[in-house]
Design an enzyme around this catalytic site. Structure first.
Site, PDB file in Angstrom:
ATOM      1  NE  ARG A   2      -8.311  -9.415  -4.154  1.00  0.00           N
ATOM      2  CZ  ARG A   2      -9.435  -8.886  -3.663  1.00  0.00           C
ATOM      3  NH1 ARG A   2     -10.577  -9.042  -4.302  1.00  0.00           N
ATOM      4  NH2 ARG A   2      -9.416  -8.153  -2.567  1.00  0.00           N
ATOM      5  CD  GLU A  29      -4.546   5.707   4.185  1.00  0.00           C
ATOM      6  OE1 GLU A  29      -4.101   5.166   3.187  1.00  0.00           O
ATOM      7  OE2 GLU A  29      -5.728   5.552   4.566  1.00  0.00           O
ATOM      8  CE  LYS A  47      -4.378  -1.517   1.722  1.00  0.00           C
ATOM      9  NZ  LYS A  47      -4.843  -2.548   2.599  1.00  0.00           N
TER      10      LYS A  47
HETATM   11  P1  ADP Z   1     -12.996  -7.507  -1.757  1.00  0.00           P
HETATM   12  O1  ADP Z   1     -12.613  -6.070  -1.794  1.00  0.00           O
HETATM   13  O2  ADP Z   1     -12.948  -8.224  -3.054  1.00  0.00           O
HETATM   14  O3  ADP Z   1     -14.230  -7.736  -0.997  1.00  0.00           O
HETATM   15  P2  ADP Z   1     -11.605  -8.458   0.543  1.00  0.00           P
HETATM   16  O4  ADP Z   1     -10.527  -7.577   1.047  1.00  0.00           O
HETATM   17  O5  ADP Z   1     -12.882  -8.523   1.308  1.00  0.00           O
HETATM   18  O6  ADP Z   1     -11.809  -8.117  -0.969  1.00  0.00           O
HETATM   19  O7  ADP Z   1     -11.018  -9.916   0.392  1.00  0.00           O
HETATM   20  C1  ADP Z   1     -11.541 -10.839  -0.509  1.00  0.00           C
HETATM   21  C2  ADP Z   1     -11.277 -12.214  -0.023  1.00  0.00           C
HETATM   22  O8  ADP Z   1      -9.910 -12.435   0.104  1.00  0.00           O
HETATM   23  C3  ADP Z   1     -11.904 -12.494   1.322  1.00  0.00           C
HETATM   24  O9  ADP Z   1     -12.339 -13.825   1.305  1.00  0.00           O
HETATM   25  C4  ADP Z   1     -10.748 -12.299   2.284  1.00  0.00           C
HETATM   26  O10 ADP Z   1     -10.898 -13.108   3.422  1.00  0.00           O
HETATM   27  C5  ADP Z   1      -9.591 -12.754   1.429  1.00  0.00           C
HETATM   28  N1  ADP Z   1      -8.350 -12.036   1.680  1.00  0.00           N
HETATM   29  C6  ADP Z   1      -8.143 -10.722   1.577  1.00  0.00           C
HETATM   30  N2  ADP Z   1      -6.862 -10.422   1.810  1.00  0.00           N
HETATM   31  C7  ADP Z   1      -6.233 -11.583   2.046  1.00  0.00           C
HETATM   32  C8  ADP Z   1      -4.888 -11.941   2.337  1.00  0.00           C
HETATM   33  N3  ADP Z   1      -3.922 -11.041   2.420  1.00  0.00           N
HETATM   34  N4  ADP Z   1      -4.600 -13.238   2.512  1.00  0.00           N
HETATM   35  C9  ADP Z   1      -5.563 -14.169   2.413  1.00  0.00           C
HETATM   36  N5  ADP Z   1      -6.847 -13.885   2.132  1.00  0.00           N
HETATM   37  C10 ADP Z   1      -7.183 -12.624   1.958  1.00  0.00           C
HETATM   38  P1  ADP Z   2      -8.055  -3.683   2.874  1.00  0.00           P
HETATM   39  O1  ADP Z   2      -6.832  -3.971   2.084  1.00  0.00           O
HETATM   40  O2  ADP Z   2      -8.087  -4.400   4.158  1.00  0.00           O
HETATM   41  O3  ADP Z   2      -9.291  -3.821   2.039  1.00  0.00           O
HETATM   42  P2  ADP Z   2      -8.445  -0.793   2.638  1.00  0.00           P
HETATM   43  O4  ADP Z   2      -7.366   0.219   2.642  1.00  0.00           O
HETATM   44  O5  ADP Z   2      -9.105  -1.075   1.345  1.00  0.00           O
HETATM   45  O6  ADP Z   2      -7.894  -2.139   3.278  1.00  0.00           O
HETATM   46  O7  ADP Z   2      -9.540  -0.360   3.708  1.00  0.00           O
HETATM   47  C1  ADP Z   2     -10.606  -1.178   4.066  1.00  0.00           C
HETATM   48  C2  ADP Z   2     -11.702  -0.336   4.713  1.00  0.00           C
HETATM   49  O8  ADP Z   2     -11.204   0.347   5.869  1.00  0.00           O
HETATM   50  C3  ADP Z   2     -12.244   0.775   3.835  1.00  0.00           C
HETATM   51  O9  ADP Z   2     -13.264   0.318   2.975  1.00  0.00           O
HETATM   52  C4  ADP Z   2     -12.761   1.765   4.855  1.00  0.00           C
HETATM   53  O10 ADP Z   2     -14.001   1.367   5.359  1.00  0.00           O
HETATM   54  C5  ADP Z   2     -11.733   1.657   5.959  1.00  0.00           C
HETATM   55  N1  ADP Z   2     -10.655   2.652   5.779  1.00  0.00           N
HETATM   56  C6  ADP Z   2      -9.469   2.458   5.190  1.00  0.00           C
HETATM   57  N2  ADP Z   2      -8.713   3.569   5.192  1.00  0.00           N
HETATM   58  C7  ADP Z   2      -9.450   4.521   5.805  1.00  0.00           C
HETATM   59  C8  ADP Z   2      -9.227   5.905   6.156  1.00  0.00           C
HETATM   60  N3  ADP Z   2      -8.085   6.510   5.864  1.00  0.00           N
HETATM   61  N4  ADP Z   2     -10.218   6.556   6.808  1.00  0.00           N
HETATM   62  C9  ADP Z   2     -11.376   5.941   7.142  1.00  0.00           C
HETATM   63  N5  ADP Z   2     -11.639   4.654   6.852  1.00  0.00           N
HETATM   64  C10 ADP Z   2     -10.695   3.935   6.191  1.00  0.00           C
END
Ligand code: ADP
Ligand code: ADP
Ligand code: MG
Length: 505
Positions: free
Chosen positions: A297, A205, A121
């Site tokens: 993906r 952040e 990230k």
């Molecule tokens: P999306 O934005 O597609 O909903 P998620 O962050 O919810 O993605 O993750 C999608 C799937 O991948 C979920 O089943 C979550 O448990 C799995 N997942 C996400 N990140 C990882 C990771 N780093 N390692 C293993 N599984 C992951």
């Molecule tokens: P992941 O890889 O686990 O999906 P993300 O960066 O996409 O991580 O963040 C997942 C969720 O966490 C976002 O959809 C939002 O709800 C919350 N989030 C992430 N960053 C922020 C932020 N800077 N401020 C507020 N909420 C956040």
């Protein structure tokens, strides 16, 4: 110029609903599919659906769906031309993508370098910011020392969010309201990140208050053509993970949509993207948008884009992997109507969304006009503790948002699952919620509106919770009264007994 390659046989390195969904498209394309399945998954539909199925020894993810050497060796033995990784598991693992390519097999996804770059990230932030895409205020370098963290947090202003550089699935995030909490949060985020991702780098952040999560679906071919398939709004989340998604987002004006889609395409261009990907943004209350991350993906919630845009995203992924040019032109990509997805997980929505396990005793899925169920499990199958607790994804389409909400309500009511607790009562609550109906919601919907478990008795007297429970039991009562629906009354009885127990506790 890249050679065209007919991918006749494709191994799907995944399980459950997404493996099945991918194999359906493989079959429609006249190709052969190969599945791999762990010891606990032998009875699941995806393992039967494939043209060839190979068992994996073990149950744990690391021994099975994360076992790179084993998967590549099966792929070679089976003589496949490509591997589709689905989502989760190895889908965002650059080392795996490289290993697949080194074995002379096509990886259905972006280049390994892109996966590596966007999987970090901090690197992703730096890269897209260089292309003029706005990123959340904060620091793009990982922080180690408390003093450094404290300086950055002071600069961006509290509250701040500590996030794992390698993060995913909502893990490794810590909200910090004031300087006194910083040290403990830093330590916790680092150790959670270390154990979840084997990487303890974290960064800081600005915490955006009451934001919405808006993401854009991207498709890119090998020849520099990048298009977007519009946005999905995914603000209904628990534990920073999505439960309900919809498209279009009511939060976007057409000019904001234009601007954000352009930023998403720029982010994809910035990393030389190819194949399908998703650019995630956070949208502030003041309608400022910031890049969050890129998921390199297929996304869980891709069906709502397919329903509204009329494109099979998996088919496009495979065509791109074959070296074909994108046949879609941005000016001719149209979206029609409105789609909503509810993720049906085995979870106790009244008990803090804690995952549930057990055998699905009875299951009857909704059907009918505008209803799509992406499911990977049947009556008699077991939901184990080893993997994600998703049962299915229920998506609906209608010509407008109100129609889609009504249709989702009906489909949720028709859904019968007995044996495990599910997110259905919560999803039904969302569809009944005035704020949701008005489109007035943020990522705090669950904490603000849904009085989930872990409550004291006094809190259980709270009106919101009562309403939620009454709503759930009214719906169940309705189902119970349908005398032709034996299975339904069975579930209703179970659920009601359980609801009553909660009131008594
Ligand atoms: P999306 O934005 O597609 O909903 P998620 O962050 O919810 O993605 O993750 C999608 C799937 O991948 C979920 O089943 C979550 O448990 C799995 N997942 C996400 N990140 C990882 C990771 N780093 N390692 C293993 N599984 C992951
Ligand atoms: P992941 O890889 O686990 O999906 P993300 O960066 O996409 O991580 O963040 C997942 C969720 O966490 C976002 O959809 C939002 O709800 C919350 N989030 C992430 N960053 C922020 C932020 N800077 N401020 C507020 N909420 C956040
Ligand atoms: Mg994300």
């Amino acid at each position: 110029m890249m050679d065209l390659k007919d991918l006749r046989k494709i191994l799907v390195a995944n399980r459950g609903e997404i493996a099945l969904r991918i194999m359906r498209t493989i079959r429609e394309m006249g190709k052969k599919s190969v599945s791999i399945y762990s010891e606990v998954d032998a009875a699941l539909p995806f393992a039967r659906y494939s043209d060839e199925a190979y068992p994996l020894r073990g149950k744990e993810a690391r021994d099975t769906y994360l076992n790179m050497e084993r998967i590549v060796s099966i792929a070679k033995d089976a003589g496949v031309e490509a591997i589709h990784p689905g989502y989760g598991f190895l889908s965002e693992n650059a080392e795996f993508a490289r290993m697949v390519e080194d074995a002379g097999i096509v990886f259905v996804g972006p280049k390994p370098e892109t996966i590596g770059l966007m999987g970090d990230k901090t690197e992703a932030r730096k890269l897209v910011a260089g292309y003029g895409v706005p990123v959340v205020p904060g620091a793009s370098e990982p922080v180690r020392e408390l003093s450094e963290a404290s300086r950055i947090a002071d600069e961006v202003g509290y509250p701040v969010l500590i996030k794992a550089a390698a993060g995913g699935g909502g893990k490794g995030m810590r909200l910090v309201h004031d300087p006194g909490e910083l040290e403990a949060a830093l330590r916790a985020a680092r150790s959670e990140s270390k154990s979840a991702f084997g990487d303890d780098r974290v960064f800081i952040e600005k915490y955006i208050s009451n934001p919405r999560h808006i993401e854009f679906q991207i498709l890119a071919d090998n020849y520099g053509k990048v298009v977007h398939l519009f946005e999905r709004e995914c603000s209904i989340q628990r534990r920073h993970q999505k439960v309900v998604e919809e498209t279009p987002s009511v939060a976007l004006t057409s000019s904001l949509r234009d601007e954000m889609s352009k930023a998403a395409v720029d982010a994809a261009r910035a990393c030389g993207y190819r194949n399908a990907g998703t650019v995630e943004f956070i949208l502030s209350e003041g309608n400022k948008y910031y890049f969050l991350e890129m998921n390199t993906r297929l996304q869980v919630e891709h069906p709502i884009t397919e329903l509204t845009v009329g494109v099979d995203i998996v088919r496009e992924q495979i065509r791109i992997a074959e070296g074909q040019r994108l046949g879609l032109d941005q000016e001719r990509i149209f979206r029609r109507g409105h789609a909503i997805e509810c993720r049906i997980y085995a979870e106790d929505v009244f008990g803090n969304f804690y995952p549930d396990t057990g055998t699905i005793r009875v299951m009857r899925e909704p059907a009918g006009p505008g209803v799509r169920v992406d499911s990977g499990i049947e009556s008699g199958n077991e939901l184990s503790v080893y993997y994600d607790s998703m049962i299915a994804k229920l998506s609906v389409w209608d010509t407008d948002r109100n129609g889609a909400i009504r249709r989702m309500r009906r489909a949720l009511e028709d859904y019968v699952i007995a044996g495990v607790k599910t997110t259905i009562p919560f999803c039904r609550f969302v569809m009944e919620s005035d704020d949701f109906k008005l489109g007035d919601y943020s990522t705090h919907f669950v904490e603000n509106q849904w009085p989930s478990g872990k409550r004291t008795l006094a809190e259980e007297n709270d009106k919101d919770l009562q309403d939620a429970l009454i709503l759930a039991s009214v719906a169940l009562e309705k189902r119970r009264n349908r005398s032709d629906n034996l299975a339904g009354s069975d579930t209703a009885r179970l659920d009601r007994a359980w609801l009553h127990k909660r009131f008594e506790d």
